[in-house]
Design a protein around this motif. Structure first.
Motif: not given
Length: 954
Positions: A83, A85-86, A89, A115, A118-119, A122
């Protein structure tokens, strides 16, 4: 680009500088709410500002990242490396979008769906269920803490200024003060310490009374903001009950709780402003030109020492130096700005290399010029990558070696000797010199014989060779042999040096020394072949002469000139021959001792060599200007400058000079000869030695002083020595410096010519010793052969087959300064220029910092021995110690005069001592301080008048 967008870009970049390190800090310690609150607040601010400006793409990314951070804050999401790492990014994407926005003025187009998905994924992962119910937690925690209330206040402020029910009250209010007051009130209500804080704070801002209908509209706007931030309705209702429960009786409200933050600007005005870097650069260029003009005027004054402009020129010199110093300070930035991305880098390296790494940083507040900081950023990054990849072992290897599983990389910075010293060290495997030699032979960088002759220190320098790498395989991190040679090259290009220490099995340490600034530097002016050049002082070790009188001569080893200096062969470079200049004319050779050669001992990196010059002039502050385009292909020169007489000269680059002359090859050959001689020599450990300055006193006695105690060596004329009430003094750097002979007495010298003066400095105090001549600098045993029974010497040494007296520097200090009494009284040494017998002693009783920084030094430079006491009690301690003063200066404002008289009534020994009021010196107003103009002439006249015999008789 409009002003609003420019401010948004600048503020966002400032916030993003520390965002990487704050996220890494939060990941390592998820229970610390401070870094999470900081990151959440910044992401929320970016999202809100993007919505206001209309940056849709940035707003979407920031909103998705904020949702994940909100889950971390509420405890509904588990903090995981994936999380974080995301989110990192997302931070990288925001940074790139800000850069594009700054370059073009428009938000770039692009697709961020992957992106954002993915957020969002999470943000919906179920985390641990809170162990306690919401009603069991404090209201401030259930609402999300200070960060949520801060965000709610920020979101509700525009509504308060636009709502019809409140526009008349808050429409013209300062948005910043209104938001701060709103936040203060919400925090006071949520913590339960002050239920009336919200209404009272807002009423104070608008200077009105909020009626019940206005209060309902007020909290409705707050409730909308809290709801948008995910606050539970029952918690919002409880906050409303707390905030509006006692508004009918504001007079009985308790005081605000201590931990509630104060409104921004309520206690003090803004301390900083944002200024364009280009404006600062233009100011620096103007100051550089001012320094050149100052140097020219000083040169004119040297030619006409009795000029009527002497006083104004000295004042101009002082003001120019002050302006230069302030501008340099304005260009300084904490080096922590260059380190902000390193925690993120180490985190990424941990995941890529599969190692556990801890990064410890200290000295982030150390300041250096912004230009230097930009140039040092990439070399530091590469050294951190090398330490992680090459230096630290894997977890299994560290466990087998008995080390902690997590490797440690330490980064530190400090000021030292007018330069910045940066150290990068690790506790890894260190360097294996045998492996380095074998690798160099395998890469055909050295022959087997050359590798065998290398010392361990020289073998370690192999890592700075182009194409050299100790990595067994090429990775995405390192191993291509392109790195440390570039690091050293970049550091040397800015006048720095890099050194290496390593112990196999224990780790390695790189020490980088870089100048504070590249714009205005100190340089030694030399002459060769009738042309003058400048050598940076930072690269100069010492000046020596080779002549029959000095006992040194230039030797030839395989057609290479060398000088045997303190049992070491020093390669020499003739500047005249290197630059192919004409031989000096007979006129230039006049006044030069027969067969005397002047040598400037210079260093760059690990190389030391001597530069043969015809003459040495003086050290000057020069302004570095770029060389002309036709000369840029020559690596001999690093720039050009203009001297005080208007002449344009070139600045020599020590690195380019050495490489053009082939110093490395000569040094390598000399090192091989030295190694051969060392193998044949006796291996007995040498006695402990120390560098000593040998000199002859006026009576030709040979004496020695530890070189570390000597601050400078000057040459003066007899006319420069003044007599102040029977003591010999010299005006030195704006202060009076006492002068002693080697016998400890005031020198009696009135002859022609110039004589050397040794300057010993401690803090702001300086002591001069007038001597006959400088003999040499030698390395010798520091322990005297025969100890002294006392006096001004510690004993006798055998140096160069002669007996020499080792002087006791402390004894000379005691002879010139009463430092013992100053230490017992707790006085700052910078304000004590005595007491010297014969000098008038002044006692200043004043607690202000102005006295410490300006008034005391002013009187000290005028030739008085100054002692400062912060108050009457402190002054009484000096009386009890039986100290006697010629004049007492005190701040006798009416509020202090009575207490002053009461305390000092018992100081009978001082009843006859004249008393001068600092208040009266200021025309009866407040005592002198840093905000009022100091009339130095009036002050000195008043002190002189109070000390006159007529005043004493009266």
């Amino acid at each position: 680009m409009d002003e609003v967008l420019g401010d948004f870009i600048a503020e966002t970049r400032e916030g993003l500088e520390a965002l990487d390190s704050e996220l890494v800090r939060f990941e390592r310690n998820p229970h610390d709410p401070e870094p999470l609150a900081s990151v959440f607040r910044l992401m929320h601010t970016i999202k809100g500002a993007c919505g206001f400006i209309g940056l849709v793409r940035l707003q979407r990314v920031a909103h998705a990242a904020e949702e994940v951070l909100g889950g971390f804050r509420d405890g509904s999401l588990t903090v995981s490396a994936a999380a974080v790492t995301t989110i990192l990014e997302a931070v990288d994407l925001i940074r790139s979008l800000i850069d594009a926005l700054d370059a073009t003025g428009d938000e770039p187009e692009g697709q961020d769906a992957a992106l954002i998905s993915r957020l969002e994924a999470a943000s919906v992962v179920a985390g641990p269920t809170p162990a306690t119910s919401s009603t069991a937690s404090p209201l401030i925690e259930r609402l999300g803490g200070d960060a949520t209330l801060d965000a709610a206040a920020e979101a509700a402020t525009p509504s308060l200024m636009r709502l019809p029910a409140l526009e008349a009250q808050f429409g013209d209010a300062d948005p910043i003060l209104l938001q701060a007051a709103l936040l203060q009130g919400l925090l006071g209500a949520a913590r339960g310490g002050d239920p009336t804080a919200l209404i009272r704070a807002l009423e104070d801002i608008a200077d009105i009374r909020l009626e019940e209908g206005m209060q309902d509209a007020l909290f409705a706007a707050i409730a909308v903001a809290l709801d948008a931030l995910g606050a539970m309705p029952e918690d919002v209702a409880e906050l409303r009950a707390c905030a509006l429960s006692l508004t009918e009786t504001p007079a009985a409200a308790p005081p605000p709780c201590d931990d509630a933050p104060q409104p921004a600007g309520a206690g003090k005005s803004a301390a900083t402003i944002r200024i364009n870097v280009e404006v600062l650069e233009q100011l620096m260029r103007s100051v550089s030109e001012l320094v050149l003009i100052r140097n020219q005027m000083i040169q004119t004054l040297r030619l006409e020492p009795e000029s009527p402009f002497k006083g104004p020129l000295h004042r101009l010199n002082q003001v120019t130096s002050e302006i230069q110093e302030k501008v340099m300070v304005a260009r300084m930035q904490p080096i922590g700005g260059a380190w902000a991305k390193l925690p993120r880098l180490v985190r990424d390296l941990e995941q890529e290399l599969g190692k556990r790494i801890e990064l410890h940083m200290s000295g982030q507040e150390t300041e250096l010029d912004r230009q230097v900081m930009e140039l040092i950023r990439d070399p530091l990054t590469h050294m951190i990558r090398n330490a992680a990849d090459h230096g630290l072992e894997t977890t299994e290897q560290r466990r087998a070696a008995g080390k902690a599983e997590a490797g440690r990389i330490t980064l530190s910075a400090r000021h030292e000797g007018g330069a910045i010293v940066i150290e990068v060290s690790d506790d890894g495997r260190g360097l294996s010199v045998s492996r380095l030699r074998a690798k160099a032979v395998a890469l055909d960088l050295l022959s087997a014989a050359e590798a065998e002759q290398m010392s361990d220190a020289e073998a370690m320098q192999l890592i700075f060779r182009a194409g050299f790498s100790t990595a067994s395989q090429v990775t995405s991190v390192s191993g291509r042999g392109v790195g440390m040679d570039v690091v050293r090259s970049n550091i040397e290009q800015i006048g720095g040096v890099i050194e290496l220490r390593s112990t196999e099995g224990q780790g390695a340490c790189f020490t980088v020394r870089i100048p504070l600034t590249l714009t205005i530097v100190s340089a030694l002016i030399v002459e060769a072949g009738g042309e003058r050049f400048a050598l940076p002082q930072s690269s100069i070790i010492e000046l020596v002469s080779a002549s029959g009188a000095s006992g040194r001569s230039i030797e030839q080893i395989e057609d290479a000139p060398v000088l045997r200096l303190r049992e070491r062969l020093l390669p020499l470079v003739s500047l005249q021959r290197l630059l192919k200049l004409d031989d000096e004319s007979p006129a230039q050779n006049q006044g030069k001792a027969a067969n005397e050669t002047c040598i400037v001992v210079t260093h760059f990196g690990a190389s030391t060599f001597g530069v043969i010059v015809d003459r040495v002039f003086d050290i000057e502050e020069i302004v570095v200007k770029p060389v002309a385009g036709v000369l840029r292909h020559l690596n001999l020169y690093s720039g050009a400058t203009i001297l005080g007489d208007g002449a344009v000269i070139l600045i020599l680059d020590p690195k380019g000079t050495a490489r053009t002359a082939g110093v490395d090859q000569i040094s390598g050959h000399l090192a091989g000869l030295a190694n051969d001689a060392a193998r044949k020599a006796d291996a007995a450990p040498p006695p402990k030695e120390e560098a000593m300055l040998l000199f002859r006193a006026a009576d030709a006695t040979l004496r020695a002083a530890p070189l570390t105690t000597v601050s400078r060596i000057e040459e003066i004329e007899a006319a420069q020595i003044e007599q102040v009430e029977g003591r010999a003094v010299l005006q030195y750097r704006g202060r009076l410096m006492p002068i002693l002979g080697a016998d400890g007495r005031a020198p009696d010298w009135s002859g022609p010519g110039r004589r050397p003066l040794l300057v010993f400095a401690r803090g702001e105090q300086a002591l001069g010793m007038l001597i006959g001549e400088i003999v040499d600098i030698v390395e010798t045993a520091a322990q005297p052969e025969i100890n002294s029974a006392g006096g001004l010497t510690l004993g006798s040494l055998i140096v160069m087959d002669q007996a020499a007296d080792l002087i006791d520097v402390d004894a000379y200090w005691r002879r010139a300064f009463d430092t013992a009494s100053a230490a017992e009284a707790g006085q700052p040494a910078a304000l004590i220029d005595g007491p010297i017998p014969g000098l008038k002693r002044l006692l200043i009783i004043d607690p202000s910092a102005f006295t410490q920084l300006l008034l005391g030094p002013l009187l000290a430079r005028a030739g008085y021995a100054v002692t400062v006491a912060p108050d009457a009690e402190g002054a009484l301690a000096h009386h009890d110690a039986s100290e006697v003063f010629d004049l007492i200066l005190a701040d006798l404002q009416p509020s202090r005069a009575r207490e002053f008289a009461r305390i000092l009534a018992g100081a009978e020994q001082w009843h006859a001592t004249p008393l001068l009021s600092l208040t009266l010196l200021n025309g009866g107003g407040p005592a002198l301080d840093a905000t009022r103009l100091l009339d130095a002439t009036r002050l000195l006249d008043a002190v002189s008048s109070a000390l006159s015999p007529e005043s004493a008789a009266a």
